[in-house]
Design a protein around this motif. Sequence first.
Motif, PDB file in Angstrom:
ATOM      1  N   LYS A   1      37.272  20.693  47.270  1.00 51.81           N
ATOM      2  CA  LYS A   1      36.774  21.780  46.983  1.00 51.81           C
ATOM      3  C   LYS A   1      38.161  22.458  46.100  1.00 51.81           C
ATOM      4  CE  LYS A   1      33.504  22.714  49.631  1.00 51.81           C
ATOM      5  NZ  LYS A   1      31.832  22.581  49.194  1.00 51.81           N
ATOM      6  N   ARG A   2      37.477  23.067  44.967  1.00 57.00           N
ATOM      7  CA  ARG A   2      38.354  24.003  44.355  1.00 57.00           C
ATOM      8  C   ARG A   2      38.598  25.235  45.192  1.00 57.00           C
ATOM      9  NH1 ARG A   2      36.870  26.157  39.429  1.00 57.00           N
ATOM     10  NH2 ARG A   2      34.825  26.464  40.035  1.00 57.00           N
ATOM     11  N   VAL A   3      39.979  25.659  44.976  1.00 54.79           N
ATOM     12  CA  VAL A   3      40.387  26.817  45.768  1.00 54.79           C
ATOM     13  C   VAL A   3      40.964  27.825  44.817  1.00 54.79           C
ATOM     14  CG1 VAL A   3      41.903  27.663  47.562  1.00 54.79           C
ATOM     15  CG2 VAL A   3      40.459  25.684  47.844  1.00 54.79           C
ATOM     16  N   SER A   4      40.695  29.153  45.044  1.00 50.92           N
ATOM     17  CA  SER A   4      41.313  30.354  44.170  1.00 50.92           C
ATOM     18  C   SER A   4      41.841  31.317  45.264  1.00 50.92           C
ATOM     19  CB  SER A   4      40.545  30.884  42.956  1.00 50.92           C
ATOM     20  OG  SER A   4      39.519  31.662  43.701  1.00 50.92           O
ATOM     21  N   ALA A   5      42.993  32.060  44.987  1.00 53.82           N
ATOM     22  CA  ALA A   5      43.450  32.972  45.543  1.00 53.82           C
ATOM     23  C   ALA A   5      43.936  34.277  44.831  1.00 53.82           C
ATOM     24  CB  ALA A   5      44.462  32.695  46.802  1.00 53.82           C
ATOM     25  N   ASP A   6      43.426  35.151  45.129  1.00 50.52           N
ATOM     26  CA  ASP A   6      43.598  36.444  44.444  1.00 50.52           C
ATOM     27  C   ASP A   6      43.950  37.478  45.494  1.00 50.52           C
ATOM     28  OD1 ASP A   6      42.637  35.403  42.144  1.00 50.52           O
ATOM     29  OD2 ASP A   6      40.594  35.979  42.357  1.00 50.52           O
TER      30      ASP A   6
ATOM     31  N   GLY B   1      45.340  33.175  41.154  1.00 49.47           N
ATOM     32  CA  GLY B   1      44.849  31.975  40.418  1.00 49.47           C
ATOM     33  C   GLY B   1      44.382  30.702  41.336  1.00 49.47           C
ATOM     34  N   MET B   2      44.461  29.490  40.852  1.00 45.58           N
ATOM     35  CA  MET B   2      43.692  28.399  41.229  1.00 45.58           C
ATOM     36  C   MET B   2      45.036  27.704  42.298  1.00 45.58           C
ATOM     37  SD  MET B   2      41.045  28.365  40.458  1.00 45.58           S
ATOM     38  CE  MET B   2      40.257  26.672  40.947  1.00 45.58           C
ATOM     39  N   ALA B   3      44.806  27.165  43.407  1.00 41.46           N
ATOM     40  CA  ALA B   3      45.441  26.715  44.147  1.00 41.46           C
ATOM     41  C   ALA B   3      45.726  25.282  43.842  1.00 41.46           C
ATOM     42  CB  ALA B   3      44.981  26.654  45.665  1.00 41.46           C
ATOM     43  N   GLU B   4      47.040  24.604  44.000  1.00 47.20           N
ATOM     44  CA  GLU B   4      47.599  23.401  43.672  1.00 47.20           C
ATOM     45  C   GLU B   4      47.411  22.610  44.683  1.00 47.20           C
ATOM     46  OE1 GLU B   4      51.613  23.818  42.443  1.00 47.20           O
ATOM     47  OE2 GLU B   4      51.229  24.760  40.469  1.00 47.20           O
ATOM     48  N   ALA B   5      47.307  21.205  44.579  1.00 45.13           N
ATOM     49  CA  ALA B   5      47.116  20.478  45.658  1.00 45.13           C
ATOM     50  C   ALA B   5      47.892  20.813  46.888  1.00 45.13           C
ATOM     51  CB  ALA B   5      47.279  18.951  45.212  1.00 45.13           C
ATOM     52  N   ASN B   6      47.136  20.706  48.133  1.00 42.09           N
ATOM     53  CA  ASN B   6      47.786  20.870  49.314  1.00 42.09           C
ATOM     54  C   ASN B   6      48.567  22.160  49.343  1.00 42.09           C
ATOM     55  OD1 ASN B   6      46.769  18.534  50.168  1.00 42.09           O
ATOM     56  ND2 ASN B   6      48.187  17.340  49.049  1.00 42.09           N
ATOM     57  N   GLU B   7      48.015  23.241  48.793  1.00 44.65           N
ATOM     58  CA  GLU B   7      48.971  24.529  48.741  1.00 44.65           C
ATOM     59  C   GLU B   7      47.952  25.680  49.546  1.00 44.65           C
ATOM     60  OE1 GLU B   7      51.143  27.104  45.305  1.00 44.65           O
ATOM     61  OE2 GLU B   7      48.993  26.822  44.956  1.00 44.65           O
TER      62      GLU B   7
ATOM     63  N   PRO C   1      46.364  29.115  50.417  1.00 41.74           N
ATOM     64  CA  PRO C   1      45.759  30.211  49.606  1.00 41.74           C
ATOM     65  C   PRO C   1      46.948  31.143  49.529  1.00 41.74           C
ATOM     66  CG  PRO C   1      43.915  29.372  50.794  1.00 41.74           C
ATOM     67  CD  PRO C   1      45.048  28.542  51.240  1.00 41.74           C
ATOM     68  N   HIS C   2      47.571  31.661  50.704  1.00 41.36           N
ATOM     69  CA  HIS C   2      48.345  32.875  50.626  1.00 41.36           C
ATOM     70  C   HIS C   2      49.586  32.329  49.659  1.00 41.36           C
ATOM     71  CE1 HIS C   2      50.191  30.568  54.016  1.00 41.36           C
ATOM     72  NE2 HIS C   2      51.191  31.161  53.719  1.00 41.36           N
ATOM     73  N   GLU C   3      50.341  31.209  49.744  1.00 42.29           N
ATOM     74  CA  GLU C   3      51.097  30.551  49.059  1.00 42.29           C
ATOM     75  C   GLU C   3      50.688  30.678  47.596  1.00 42.29           C
ATOM     76  OE1 GLU C   3      54.227  30.504  49.389  1.00 42.29           O
ATOM     77  OE2 GLU C   3      53.954  30.716  51.443  1.00 42.29           O
ATOM     78  N   THR C   4      49.525  30.347  47.055  1.00 44.56           N
ATOM     79  CA  THR C   4      49.003  30.329  45.792  1.00 44.56           C
ATOM     80  C   THR C   4      49.207  31.757  45.210  1.00 44.56           C
ATOM     81  OG1 THR C   4      47.337  28.735  46.425  1.00 44.56           O
ATOM     82  CG2 THR C   4      46.779  30.301  44.466  1.00 44.56           C
ATOM     83  N   VAL C   5      48.810  32.666  45.962  1.00 40.20           N
ATOM     84  CA  VAL C   5      48.830  34.151  45.596  1.00 40.20           C
ATOM     85  C   VAL C   5      50.555  34.663  45.162  1.00 40.20           C
ATOM     86  CG1 VAL C   5      49.019  36.644  46.214  1.00 40.20           C
ATOM     87  CG2 VAL C   5      46.962  35.114  46.593  1.00 40.20           C
ATOM     88  N   ARG C   6      51.239  34.128  46.170  1.00 42.80           N
ATOM     89  CA  ARG C   6      52.648  34.241  46.162  1.00 42.80           C
ATOM     90  C   ARG C   6      53.297  33.724  44.670  1.00 42.80           C
ATOM     91  NH1 ARG C   6      57.846  33.187  49.717  1.00 42.80           N
ATOM     92  NH2 ARG C   6      58.972  34.955  48.868  1.00 42.80           N
ATOM     93  N   ARG C   7      53.049  32.251  44.542  1.00 42.96           N
ATOM     94  CA  ARG C   7      53.332  31.655  43.200  1.00 42.96           C
ATOM     95  C   ARG C   7      52.830  32.157  41.995  1.00 42.96           C
ATOM     96  NH1 ARG C   7      50.435  28.417  40.774  1.00 42.96           N
ATOM     97  NH2 ARG C   7      49.033  27.651  42.131  1.00 42.96           N
ATOM     98  N   GLU C   8      51.581  32.361  41.971  1.00 40.38           N
ATOM     99  CA  GLU C   8      50.785  33.151  40.868  1.00 40.38           C
ATOM    100  C   GLU C   8      51.477  34.362  40.496  1.00 40.38           C
ATOM    101  OE1 GLU C   8      48.698  31.943  38.771  1.00 40.38           O
ATOM    102  OE2 GLU C   8      48.063  29.966  39.592  1.00 40.38           O
TER     103      GLU C   8
END
Length: 176
Positions: free
Chosen positions: A29-34, A60-66, A68-75
């Motif tokens: 699955k593609r995963v995004s986190a806003d 934005g879009m999550a990286e592999a094995n990331e 979602p809450h860390e995706t927000v933080r990174r983006e």
Amino acid sequence: MNPDLPLYERDPDAWRAYLAEGNAAQPRKRVSADVILRDPDNRLLLVDPSYKPDWDLPGGMAEANEPPHETVRRELAEELGLDLHPGPLLCIDWVAPHDPWDDLLAFVFDGGQLTRQQVAALSPRDGELVAYEFCTIEQAHRRLRPYIARRLTAALDAQNTGRVQYLVNGYPLTAS
């Protein structure tokens, strides 16, 4: 070996091979986190990505094995120079496959209210954003794609009720 034992106890290596085979065959699955962020005047932060025609929520879009809450933080750090730990999950939206894209799970978190100092320090950092702006809810609805506007409405409702929303293409499951 005791044949009455389950495979994971009887032959742990065979069990791992079985799981690996299943993992390799299952769809990804593609995963995004806003994130929903507000300024001290209670306006919502929107971003204008350089790679698409419409405004969007920050994230934005999550990286592999990331997660979602860390995706927000990174983006937020990469795109706006903001160091922020997102708050509670507000909604999850399953977006059906469309055009060349497979389906997507879109997570939206509560980012809270930024201080005036945080707002003053915001600036596009990595070329992915053309601009950002704090908007009223009405302005946000005019700028966002319809399904993102519906997702925003659900996230704001979750902020008010304290109940996480599950959406399908931006609609609550009961309305799909």
